[in-house]
Design a protein around this motif. Sequence first.
Motif, PDB file in Angstrom:
ATOM      1  N   LYS A 100      64.040   8.586  22.449  1.00  0.00           N
ATOM      2  CA  LYS A 100      62.775   8.840  23.806  1.00  0.00           C
ATOM      3  C   LYS A 100      62.208  10.035  23.492  1.00  0.00           C
ATOM      4  O   LYS A 100      60.841  10.063  23.546  1.00  0.00           O
ATOM      5  N   ALA A 101      62.787  11.143  23.454  1.00  0.00           N
ATOM      6  CA  ALA A 101      61.941  12.201  23.144  1.00  0.00           C
ATOM      7  C   ALA A 101      61.189  12.661  21.853  1.00  0.00           C
ATOM      8  O   ALA A 101      59.938  12.938  21.807  1.00  0.00           O
ATOM      9  N   TYR A 102      61.932  12.103  20.594  1.00  0.00           N
ATOM     10  CA  TYR A 102      61.163  12.225  19.566  1.00  0.00           C
ATOM     11  C   TYR A 102      60.208  11.407  19.353  1.00  0.00           C
ATOM     12  O   TYR A 102      58.990  11.580  18.923  1.00  0.00           O
ATOM     13  N   PHE A 103      60.042  10.132  19.848  1.00  0.00           N
ATOM     14  CA  PHE A 103      59.205   8.901  19.411  1.00  0.00           C
ATOM     15  C   PHE A 103      58.269   8.901  20.629  1.00  0.00           C
ATOM     16  O   PHE A 103      57.392   7.967  20.967  1.00  0.00           O
ATOM     17  N   ARG A 104      58.718   9.552  21.921  1.00  0.00           N
ATOM     18  CA  ARG A 104      57.770   9.227  23.118  1.00  0.00           C
ATOM     19  C   ARG A 104      57.933   7.717  23.564  1.00  0.00           C
ATOM     20  O   ARG A 104      56.807   7.388  24.011  1.00  0.00           O
ATOM     21  N   SER A 105      58.987   7.326  23.485  1.00  0.00           N
ATOM     22  CA  SER A 105      59.123   5.717  23.754  1.00  0.00           C
ATOM     23  C   SER A 105      60.514   5.392  24.292  1.00  0.00           C
ATOM     24  O   SER A 105      61.489   5.773  23.527  1.00  0.00           O
ATOM     25  N   ALA A 106      60.667   4.890  25.405  1.00  0.00           N
ATOM     26  CA  ALA A 106      61.911   4.494  26.035  1.00  0.00           C
ATOM     27  C   ALA A 106      62.413   3.496  25.305  1.00  0.00           C
ATOM     28  O   ALA A 106      63.668   3.052  25.079  1.00  0.00           O
ATOM     29  N   ARG A 107      61.647   2.487  24.550  1.00  0.00           N
ATOM     30  CA  ARG A 107      62.221   1.448  23.779  1.00  0.00           C
ATOM     31  C   ARG A 107      62.733   1.945  22.556  1.00  0.00           C
ATOM     32  O   ARG A 107      63.783   1.655  22.064  1.00  0.00           O
ATOM     33  N   ALA A 108      62.124   3.025  22.076  1.00  0.00           N
ATOM     34  CA  ALA A 108      63.120   3.698  20.785  1.00  0.00           C
ATOM     35  C   ALA A 108      64.194   4.154  21.055  1.00  0.00           C
ATOM     36  O   ALA A 108      65.103   4.148  20.283  1.00  0.00           O
ATOM     37  N   GLY A 109      64.126   4.968  22.355  1.00  0.00           N
ATOM     38  CA  GLY A 109      65.500   5.327  22.829  1.00  0.00           C
ATOM     39  C   GLY A 109      66.627   4.257  23.106  1.00  0.00           C
ATOM     40  O   GLY A 109      67.648   4.592  22.713  1.00  0.00           O
ATOM     41  N   LEU A 110      66.307   3.307  23.501  1.00  0.00           N
ATOM     42  CA  LEU A 110      67.058   2.281  23.794  1.00  0.00           C
ATOM     43  C   LEU A 110      67.766   1.711  22.427  1.00  0.00           C
ATOM     44  O   LEU A 110      68.761   1.401  22.257  1.00  0.00           O
ATOM     45  N   MET A 111      66.747   1.498  21.142  1.00  0.00           N
ATOM     46  CA  MET A 111      66.942   1.187  19.922  1.00  0.00           C
ATOM     47  C   MET A 111      68.174   2.443  19.425  1.00  0.00           C
ATOM     48  O   MET A 111      69.121   1.972  18.868  1.00  0.00           O
ATOM     49  N   ALA A 112      67.837   3.499  19.487  1.00  0.00           N
ATOM     50  CA  ALA A 112      68.744   4.654  18.812  1.00  0.00           C
ATOM     51  C   ALA A 112      70.205   4.564  19.826  1.00  0.00           C
ATOM     52  O   ALA A 112      71.125   4.586  19.129  1.00  0.00           O
ATOM     53  N   ALA A 113      70.176   4.322  21.102  1.00  0.00           N
ATOM     54  CA  ALA A 113      71.342   4.150  21.773  1.00  0.00           C
ATOM     55  C   ALA A 113      72.109   3.219  21.424  1.00  0.00           C
ATOM     56  O   ALA A 113      73.476   3.162  21.230  1.00  0.00           O
ATOM     57  N   ALA A 114      71.340   1.847  21.169  1.00  0.00           N
ATOM     58  CA  ALA A 114      72.110   0.704  21.016  1.00  0.00           C
ATOM     59  C   ALA A 114      72.889   0.989  19.258  1.00  0.00           C
ATOM     60  O   ALA A 114      73.861   0.491  19.080  1.00  0.00           O
ATOM     61  N   PHE A 115      72.058   1.482  18.511  1.00  0.00           N
ATOM     62  CA  PHE A 115      72.623   1.670  17.039  1.00  0.00           C
ATOM     63  C   PHE A 115      73.825   2.627  17.196  1.00  0.00           C
ATOM     64  O   PHE A 115      74.711   2.446  16.342  1.00  0.00           O
ATOM     65  N   VAL A 116      73.669   3.724  17.897  1.00  0.00           N
ATOM     66  CA  VAL A 116      74.762   4.658  17.954  1.00  0.00           C
ATOM     67  C   VAL A 116      76.108   4.129  18.810  1.00  0.00           C
ATOM     68  O   VAL A 116      77.142   4.316  18.289  1.00  0.00           O
ATOM     69  N   ALA A 117      75.600   3.085  19.726  1.00  0.00           N
ATOM     70  CA  ALA A 117      76.969   2.457  20.574  1.00  0.00           C
ATOM     71  C   ALA A 117      77.511   1.742  19.415  1.00  0.00           C
ATOM     72  O   ALA A 117      78.666   1.311  19.496  1.00  0.00           O
ATOM     73  N   ALA A 118      76.761   0.922  18.640  1.00  0.00           N
ATOM     74  CA  ALA A 118      77.351  -0.171  17.695  1.00  0.00           C
ATOM     75  C   ALA A 118      77.977   0.477  16.458  1.00  0.00           C
ATOM     76  O   ALA A 118      78.699  -0.379  15.599  1.00  0.00           O
ATOM     77  N   LEU A 123      70.003  -5.383  22.548  1.00  0.00           N
ATOM     78  CA  LEU A 123      70.193  -4.156  22.359  1.00  0.00           C
ATOM     79  C   LEU A 123      71.192  -3.501  23.540  1.00  0.00           C
ATOM     80  O   LEU A 123      72.083  -2.881  23.383  1.00  0.00           O
ATOM     81  N   THR A 124      70.917  -4.286  24.910  1.00  0.00           N
ATOM     82  CA  THR A 124      71.857  -3.903  25.826  1.00  0.00           C
ATOM     83  C   THR A 124      72.943  -4.423  25.512  1.00  0.00           C
ATOM     84  O   THR A 124      74.399  -3.921  25.933  1.00  0.00           O
ATOM     85  N   LEU A 125      73.396  -5.447  25.008  1.00  0.00           N
ATOM     86  CA  LEU A 125      74.610  -5.991  24.535  1.00  0.00           C
ATOM     87  C   LEU A 125      75.310  -5.058  23.351  1.00  0.00           C
ATOM     88  O   LEU A 125      76.682  -4.997  23.674  1.00  0.00           O
ATOM     89  N   MET A 126      74.636  -4.505  22.597  1.00  0.00           N
ATOM     90  CA  MET A 126      75.363  -3.613  21.681  1.00  0.00           C
ATOM     91  C   MET A 126      75.580  -2.205  22.611  1.00  0.00           C
ATOM     92  O   MET A 126      76.634  -1.866  22.221  1.00  0.00           O
ATOM     93  N   ILE A 127      74.711  -1.852  23.465  1.00  0.00           N
ATOM     94  CA  ILE A 127      75.399  -0.795  24.332  1.00  0.00           C
ATOM     95  C   ILE A 127      76.785  -1.187  25.148  1.00  0.00           C
ATOM     96  O   ILE A 127      77.705  -0.500  24.882  1.00  0.00           O
ATOM     97  N   VAL A 128      76.605  -2.166  25.741  1.00  0.00           N
ATOM     98  CA  VAL A 128      77.801  -2.551  26.477  1.00  0.00           C
ATOM     99  C   VAL A 128      79.121  -2.734  25.436  1.00  0.00           C
ATOM    100  O   VAL A 128      80.163  -2.172  25.862  1.00  0.00           O
TER     101      VAL A 128
END
Length: 190
Positions: free
Chosen positions: A96-114, A9-14
């Motif tokens: 993160k706000a909707y699912f109340r999970s930083a992990r979900a936020g990371l996944m959402a950010a990665a898919f927006v990034a890619a 996920l981090t690689l997708m964002i970068v």
Amino acid sequence: MERATTIMLTLMIVGGVFLRVREVAYPNIFTFDEPFFVPNGHNYLLGVKDNNDHPPLFKMLVSLGILIFGFNGAGWRFPALCFGILSIALGYWLGKAYFRSARAGLMAAAFVAADGFFISYSRVGLIDGVLTSMMLWIMFAAICARTWRGVLMTAVLVGITTGIKWNAVFITIPAVITMLVVGRVPFWSL
């Protein structure tokens, strides 16, 4: 397995940020529909009348980019690039706000990034990427609204976004539905 997923996920964002920034000024000619917006942004700096039927906010942002970097690809694509990178952060905050999970936020950010749409519209001086980023802001505000102030902030963001494109007013419907479903604001404040 969780660590490997976090690395991917981090690689997708970068990678997504890299693809947005890399040679964003190329080509140094108008692409797609840039001729409908960029000259008007430049005209704002020259004090010439706007001859485009869209609201002025995006074209004013383009003029700011031109003012900073000059009348070239970097200048007129700068606002889209900024909002494109901001969309990645908004993906994180929304997840993160909707699912109340930083992990979900990371996944959402990665898919927006890619995502190809988000990458493409971060690299051209067009209205759609900025509009989409602002709509993500609106939905983030709607999800986080707790009081009438949150509802007011959502409404103000809708107003600002209609300054980019008139049809942004229709985001009001999903924003209100989100506030009702999430149920964190008093009904009367809607």
